[in-house]
Design a protein around this motif. Sequence first.
Motif, mmCIF file in Angstrom:
data_model
loop_
_atom_site.group_PDB
_atom_site.id
_atom_site.type_symbol
_atom_site.label_atom_id
_atom_site.label_comp_id
_atom_site.label_asym_id
_atom_site.label_seq_id
_atom_site.Cartn_x
_atom_site.Cartn_y
_atom_site.Cartn_z
ATOM 1 N N THR A 1 -2.273 -10.155 -5.569
ATOM 2 C CA THR A 1 -3.128 -10.910 -4.644
ATOM 3 C C THR A 1 -3.092 -10.276 -3.257
ATOM 4 N N ILE A 2 -1.897 -9.922 -2.800
ATOM 5 C CA ILE A 2 -1.735 -9.298 -1.482
ATOM 6 C C ILE A 2 -2.408 -7.928 -1.466
ATOM 7 N N LYS A 3 -2.245 -7.162 -2.532
ATOM 8 C CA LYS A 3 -2.861 -5.829 -2.625
ATOM 9 C C LYS A 3 -4.381 -5.930 -2.611
ATOM 10 N N ALA A 4 -4.927 -6.911 -3.309
ATOM 11 C CA ALA A 4 -6.387 -7.106 -3.318
ATOM 12 C C ALA A 4 -6.889 -7.422 -1.912
ATOM 13 N N SER A 5 -6.140 -8.234 -1.193
ATOM 14 C CA SER A 5 -6.502 -8.562 0.187
ATOM 15 C C SER A 5 -6.491 -7.315 1.065
ATOM 16 N N ALA A 6 -5.473 -6.481 0.879
ATOM 17 C CA ALA A 6 -5.368 -5.241 1.649
ATOM 18 C C ALA A 6 -6.553 -4.316 1.360
ATOM 19 N N PHE A 7 -6.891 -4.164 0.083
ATOM 20 C CA PHE A 7 -8.017 -3.300 -0.282
ATOM 21 C C PHE A 7 -9.335 -3.837 0.290
ATOM 22 N N GLU A 8 -9.470 -5.149 0.319
ATOM 23 C CA GLU A 8 -10.681 -5.751 0.889
ATOM 24 C C GLU A 8 -10.790 -5.411 2.378
ATOM 25 N N LYS A 9 -9.688 -5.539 3.091
ATOM 26 C CA LYS A 9 -9.680 -5.207 4.524
ATOM 27 C C LYS A 9 -9.956 -3.720 4.739
ATOM 28 N N LEU A 10 -9.297 -2.862 3.950
ATOM 29 C CA LEU A 10 -9.505 -1.419 4.075
ATOM 30 C C LEU A 10 -10.965 -1.063 3.837
ATOM 31 N N SER A 11 -11.536 -1.625 2.801
ATOM 32 C CA SER A 11 -12.932 -1.357 2.468
ATOM 33 C C SER A 11 -13.858 -1.792 3.597
ATOM 34 N N GLU A 12 -13.632 -2.985 4.097
ATOM 35 C CA GLU A 12 -14.499 -3.534 5.140
ATOM 36 C C GLU A 12 -14.460 -2.692 6.409
ATOM 37 N N VAL A 13 -13.268 -2.331 6.850
ATOM 38 C CA VAL A 13 -13.132 -1.573 8.103
ATOM 39 C C VAL A 13 -13.525 -0.115 7.915
ATOM 40 N N TRP A 14 -13.033 0.506 6.857
ATOM 41 C CA TRP A 14 -13.279 1.930 6.665
ATOM 42 C C TRP A 14 -14.724 2.253 6.305
ATOM 43 N N SER B 1 6.605 -12.110 -6.827
ATOM 44 C CA SER B 1 6.083 -11.994 -8.187
ATOM 45 C C SER B 1 5.033 -10.894 -8.248
ATOM 46 N N THR B 2 4.838 -10.345 -9.433
ATOM 47 C CA THR B 2 3.804 -9.326 -9.618
ATOM 48 C C THR B 2 2.432 -9.910 -9.301
ATOM 49 N N ILE C 1 0.847 -1.199 0.000
ATOM 50 C CA ILE C 1 0.000 0.000 0.000
ATOM 51 C C ILE C 1 0.881 1.247 0.000
ATOM 52 N N LYS C 2 1.914 1.235 0.839
ATOM 53 C CA LYS C 2 2.823 2.387 0.926
ATOM 54 C C LYS C 2 3.519 2.634 -0.406
ATOM 55 N N LEU C 3 4.128 1.597 -0.967
ATOM 56 C CA LEU C 3 4.925 1.783 -2.176
ATOM 57 C C LEU C 3 4.080 2.068 -3.420
ATOM 58 N N VAL C 4 3.014 1.316 -3.600
ATOM 59 C CA VAL C 4 2.216 1.463 -4.828
ATOM 60 C C VAL C 4 1.236 2.622 -4.728
ATOM 61 N N GLU C 5 0.431 2.638 -3.686
ATOM 62 C CA GLU C 5 -0.658 3.620 -3.601
ATOM 63 C C GLU C 5 -0.217 4.984 -3.089
ATOM 64 N N MET C 6 0.741 5.006 -2.163
ATOM 65 C CA MET C 6 1.117 6.282 -1.567
ATOM 66 C C MET C 6 2.354 6.898 -2.230
ATOM 67 N N GLU C 7 3.301 6.061 -2.640
ATOM 68 C CA GLU C 7 4.514 6.590 -3.265
ATOM 69 C C GLU C 7 4.457 6.553 -4.787
ATOM 70 N N GLY C 8 3.471 5.842 -5.337
ATOM 71 C CA GLY C 8 3.279 5.837 -6.782
ATOM 72 C C GLY C 8 4.218 4.932 -7.571
ATOM 73 N N LYS C 9 4.863 3.992 -6.895
ATOM 74 C CA LYS C 9 5.718 3.047 -7.628
ATOM 75 C C LYS C 9 4.834 2.066 -8.409
ATOM 76 N N THR C 10 5.350 1.540 -9.496
ATOM 77 C CA THR C 10 4.585 0.557 -10.269
ATOM 78 C C THR C 10 4.524 -0.760 -9.492
ATOM 79 N N GLU C 11 3.542 -1.583 -9.835
ATOM 80 C CA GLU C 11 3.443 -2.898 -9.213
ATOM 81 C C GLU C 11 4.678 -3.727 -9.536
ATOM 82 N N GLU C 12 5.170 -3.600 -10.768
ATOM 83 C CA GLU C 12 6.342 -4.368 -11.190
ATOM 84 C C GLU C 12 7.565 -3.983 -10.364
#
Length: 88
Positions: A62-75, A56-57, A36-47
């Motif tokens: 998969t990990i990012k999707a899990s994080a977004f699911e948790k963020l959505s559910e709690v927030w 692996s990308t 989340i920090k590197l891709v969403e906040m710092e703007g680095k590419t997934e690759e």
Amino acid sequence: FMEKSEIRKILKNPSMELVNIALGYVNLTDKEKEIIKLVEMEGKTEERTAEIMDISTRNLQTIKASAFEKLSEVWSYNLFISMLLKRV
């Protein structure tokens, strides 16, 4: 639940203090936080992020999707977050 675009708005809030408080409400793993920090906040590419984290990308996505699911559910049900969204 909260849309990805709303989650991204919060993560891009200019106040890192507020973003960190918001992230503190969610039980993310260390890998989820890093992605989340590197891709969403710092703007680095997934690759590039996958390279940095030595995963692996596909695994990163998969990990990012899990994080977004948790963020959505709690927030989605958090008053602080809804107030933060209105400020953005």
